[in-house]
Design a protein around this motif. Structure first.
Motif, PDB file in Angstrom:
ATOM      1  N   LEU A 243     -10.470  -4.296  -9.328  1.00  0.00           N
ATOM      2  CA  LEU A 243     -11.800  -5.087  -9.371  1.00  0.00           C
ATOM      3  C   LEU A 243     -12.311  -4.958  -7.790  1.00  0.00           C
ATOM      4  N   ALA A 244     -11.434  -5.331  -6.875  1.00  0.00           N
ATOM      5  CA  ALA A 244     -11.767  -5.388  -5.558  1.00  0.00           C
ATOM      6  C   ALA A 244     -12.698  -4.222  -5.013  1.00  0.00           C
ATOM      7  N   CYS A 245     -12.161  -3.137  -5.565  1.00  0.00           N
ATOM      8  CA  CYS A 245     -12.705  -1.947  -5.321  1.00  0.00           C
ATOM      9  C   CYS A 245     -13.978  -1.521  -6.094  1.00  0.00           C
ATOM     10  N   GLN A 246     -14.115  -2.284  -6.970  1.00  0.00           N
ATOM     11  CA  GLN A 246     -15.309  -1.977  -8.449  1.00  0.00           C
ATOM     12  C   GLN A 246     -15.052  -0.598  -8.682  1.00  0.00           C
ATOM     13  N   LEU A 247     -13.799  -0.283  -9.209  1.00  0.00           N
ATOM     14  CA  LEU A 247     -13.557   1.146  -9.883  1.00  0.00           C
ATOM     15  C   LEU A 247     -13.307   0.858 -11.186  1.00  0.00           C
ATOM     16  N   SER A 248     -13.366   2.102 -12.036  1.00  0.00           N
ATOM     17  CA  SER A 248     -12.926   2.242 -13.516  1.00  0.00           C
ATOM     18  C   SER A 248     -11.376   2.158 -13.238  1.00  0.00           C
ATOM     19  N   ARG A 249     -10.531   1.908 -14.340  1.00  0.00           N
ATOM     20  CA  ARG A 249      -9.234   2.075 -14.516  1.00  0.00           C
ATOM     21  C   ARG A 249      -8.927   3.483 -14.215  1.00  0.00           C
ATOM     22  N   GLY A 250      -9.533   4.431 -14.748  1.00  0.00           N
ATOM     23  CA  GLY A 250      -9.346   5.804 -14.512  1.00  0.00           C
ATOM     24  C   GLY A 250      -9.593   6.122 -12.986  1.00  0.00           C
ATOM     25  N   GLY A 251     -10.668   5.483 -12.294  1.00  0.00           N
ATOM     26  CA  GLY A 251     -10.761   5.792 -10.843  1.00  0.00           C
ATOM     27  C   GLY A 251      -9.783   5.273  -9.975  1.00  0.00           C
ATOM     28  N   LEU A 252      -9.256   4.162 -10.392  1.00  0.00           N
ATOM     29  CA  LEU A 252      -8.015   3.684  -9.439  1.00  0.00           C
ATOM     30  C   LEU A 252      -6.805   4.595  -9.881  1.00  0.00           C
ATOM     31  N   TYR A 253      -6.584   4.725 -11.066  1.00  0.00           N
ATOM     32  CA  TYR A 253      -5.485   5.605 -11.220  1.00  0.00           C
ATOM     33  C   TYR A 253      -5.349   6.905 -11.006  1.00  0.00           C
ATOM     34  N   HIS A 254      -6.417   7.647 -10.863  1.00  0.00           N
ATOM     35  CA  HIS A 254      -6.543   8.797 -10.302  1.00  0.00           C
ATOM     36  C   HIS A 254      -6.189   9.031  -9.086  1.00  0.00           C
ATOM     37  N   HIS A 255      -6.252   7.900  -8.209  1.00  0.00           N
ATOM     38  CA  HIS A 255      -5.536   7.947  -6.803  1.00  0.00           C
ATOM     39  C   HIS A 255      -4.344   7.395  -6.661  1.00  0.00           C
ATOM     40  N   PHE A 256      -3.949   6.451  -7.548  1.00  0.00           N
ATOM     41  CA  PHE A 256      -2.545   5.815  -7.491  1.00  0.00           C
ATOM     42  C   PHE A 256      -2.212   5.344  -8.790  1.00  0.00           C
ATOM     43  N   GLY A 257      -0.990   5.751  -9.126  1.00  0.00           N
ATOM     44  CA  GLY A 257      -0.294   5.635 -10.227  1.00  0.00           C
ATOM     45  C   GLY A 257      -0.060   4.445 -10.768  1.00  0.00           C
ATOM     46  N   ASN A 258       0.562   3.557  -9.725  1.00  0.00           N
ATOM     47  CA  ASN A 258       1.147   2.165  -9.907  1.00  0.00           C
ATOM     48  C   ASN A 258       0.948   1.448  -8.395  1.00  0.00           C
ATOM     49  N   LYS A 259       1.512   0.327  -8.579  1.00  0.00           N
ATOM     50  CA  LYS A 259       1.640  -0.341  -7.302  1.00  0.00           C
ATOM     51  C   LYS A 259       2.379  -0.075  -6.162  1.00  0.00           C
ATOM     52  N   ARG A 260       3.498   0.588  -6.831  1.00  0.00           N
ATOM     53  CA  ARG A 260       4.500   1.142  -5.699  1.00  0.00           C
ATOM     54  C   ARG A 260       3.929   2.228  -5.053  1.00  0.00           C
ATOM     55  N   ALA A 261       3.054   3.046  -5.645  1.00  0.00           N
ATOM     56  CA  ALA A 261       2.232   4.154  -5.130  1.00  0.00           C
ATOM     57  C   ALA A 261       1.458   3.794  -3.829  1.00  0.00           C
ATOM     58  N   VAL A 262       0.972   2.535  -4.045  1.00  0.00           N
ATOM     59  CA  VAL A 262      -0.077   1.866  -3.260  1.00  0.00           C
ATOM     60  C   VAL A 262       0.679   1.410  -1.967  1.00  0.00           C
ATOM     61  N   LEU A 263       1.981   0.607  -2.343  1.00  0.00           N
ATOM     62  CA  LEU A 263       2.669   0.391  -1.209  1.00  0.00           C
ATOM     63  C   LEU A 263       3.213   1.594  -0.340  1.00  0.00           C
ATOM     64  N   ASP A 264       3.545   2.707  -0.984  1.00  0.00           N
ATOM     65  CA  ASP A 264       3.915   3.839  -0.306  1.00  0.00           C
ATOM     66  C   ASP A 264       2.967   4.553   0.679  1.00  0.00           C
ATOM     67  N   ALA A 265       1.727   4.440   0.164  1.00  0.00           N
ATOM     68  CA  ALA A 265       0.555   4.909   0.949  1.00  0.00           C
ATOM     69  C   ALA A 265       0.234   4.001   2.121  1.00  0.00           C
ATOM     70  N   LEU A 266       0.448   2.686   1.960  1.00  0.00           N
ATOM     71  CA  LEU A 266       0.088   1.715   3.048  1.00  0.00           C
ATOM     72  C   LEU A 266       1.132   1.817   4.150  1.00  0.00           C
ATOM     73  N   VAL A 267       2.691   1.871   3.831  1.00  0.00           N
ATOM     74  CA  VAL A 267       3.862   2.370   4.620  1.00  0.00           C
ATOM     75  C   VAL A 267       3.391   3.573   5.644  1.00  0.00           C
ATOM     76  N   GLU A 268       3.023   4.507   4.818  1.00  0.00           N
ATOM     77  CA  GLU A 268       2.734   5.907   5.398  1.00  0.00           C
ATOM     78  C   GLU A 268       1.457   5.804   6.178  1.00  0.00           C
ATOM     79  N   GLU A 269       0.470   4.930   6.120  1.00  0.00           N
ATOM     80  CA  GLU A 269      -0.530   4.767   6.984  1.00  0.00           C
ATOM     81  C   GLU A 269      -0.105   4.233   8.483  1.00  0.00           C
TER      82      GLU A 269
END
Length: 198
Positions: free
Chosen positions: A33-59
Motif C-alpha cells: 500500500l505504501a508503494c501503491q503497487l499491485s500484489r503481483g508488482g510487489l511479489y515480483h520483487h520480493f517473495g516475502n518480508k524476509r526477502a525484504v529484510l535480506d535486501a535491506l541488510v544487503e544495502e
C-alpha cells in the motif's frame, strides 16, 4: 521506472515502515500500500518480508563496502567509524527488530551479506596493511568473524555497549601482530577502552 528504481523504492518504503511500526507489525500488505503497487508488482520483487529484510541488510553492507572501496582512510578506522553502534553510530535496520526470532533472522542476513560483499573488499584493503608473512584474506575473515560474534552478542542482548566495546578493544589488540604498523590501532583501541570502562 526501471526495475532497479522500483526495487529501491520498495526498500525505501519498507525501511520507513519498519522504523515507524517495527518489523513485526509491518506486513507485506503495508509495504504494498505504501508503494501503491499491485500484489503481483510487489511479489515480483520480493517473495516475502524476509526477502525484504535480506535486501535491506544487503544495502547496508554494500554501502559499507563502497565506503571501504572509495576512501584511502585506513580500513579498520573506516569500519569502526561507519559500522560500530557501540561507538554511537547508526545501528541501521536492526534497531527496529524486537524479538529474538527477528534478531536471529537479521543476523543470518548479515552473515550472508558480509560474506558476499565485504570479505573480498576488506581482504583487498588489508593487502596494504598486513605483514607479508600473513594472508590478508585470512586476516580479513578473522576480523569479520570476530565482528560477527560481537554483533551477535550485542544484538541478542547478551552484551551492552561497554561489554561489546571492551571485547572489540581486546580483539584489536590481538590483531596488532598481523599489522605492518600496529600504532595505527592505538587511537581506536583507546576509544573502545574508554567506552568499555564507562
Amino acid at each position: 521506472m526501471t526495475k532497479n528504481d522500483r526495487r529501491a523504492g520498495i526498500l525505501a518504503e519498507a525501511r520507513k515502515l519498519f522504523a515507524a511500526r517495527g518489523y513485526a507489525r509491518t506486513e507485506m500488505e503495508n509495504i504494498r500500500l505504501a508503494c501503491q503497487l499491485s500484489r503481483g508488482g510487489l511479489y515480483h520483487h520480493f517473495g516475502n518480508k524476509r526477502a525484504v529484510l535480506d535486501a535491506l541488510v544487503e544495502e547496508e553492507i554494500l554501502a559499507l563496502a563502497d565506503v571501504l572501496r572509495e576512501t584511502s582512510v585506513w580500513p579498520i578506522a573506516v569500519l569502526l567509524d561507519a559500522g560500530s553502534c557501540h561507538l554511537g553510530n547508526d545501528p541501521g535496520i536492526v534497531a527496529n527488530l524486537n524479538t529474538k526470532e527477528e534478531q536471529l533472522e537479521y543476523l543470518s542476513s548479515l552473515e550472508v551479506a558480509m560474506g558476499q560483499h565485504l570479505n573480498k573488499v576488506l581482504a583487498l584493503r588489508f593487502g596494504d596493511i598486513i605483514r607479508p608473512e600473513f594472508d590478508a584474506g585470512h586476516v580479513a575473515e578473522l576480523f569479520l568473524t570476530v565482528n560477527m560474534h560481537i554483533n551477535r552478542r550485542q544484538i541478542l542482548g547478551e552484551w551492552n555497549d561497554a561489554q561489546a566495546a571492551g571485547f572489540a578493544a581486546t580483539a584489536l589488540q590481538a590483531l596488532e601482530k598481523f599489522l605492518k604498523d600496529p600504532s595505527e590501532l592505538q587511537s581506536a583501541i583507546a576509544e573502545l577502552k574508554k567506552v568499555g570502562n564507562a
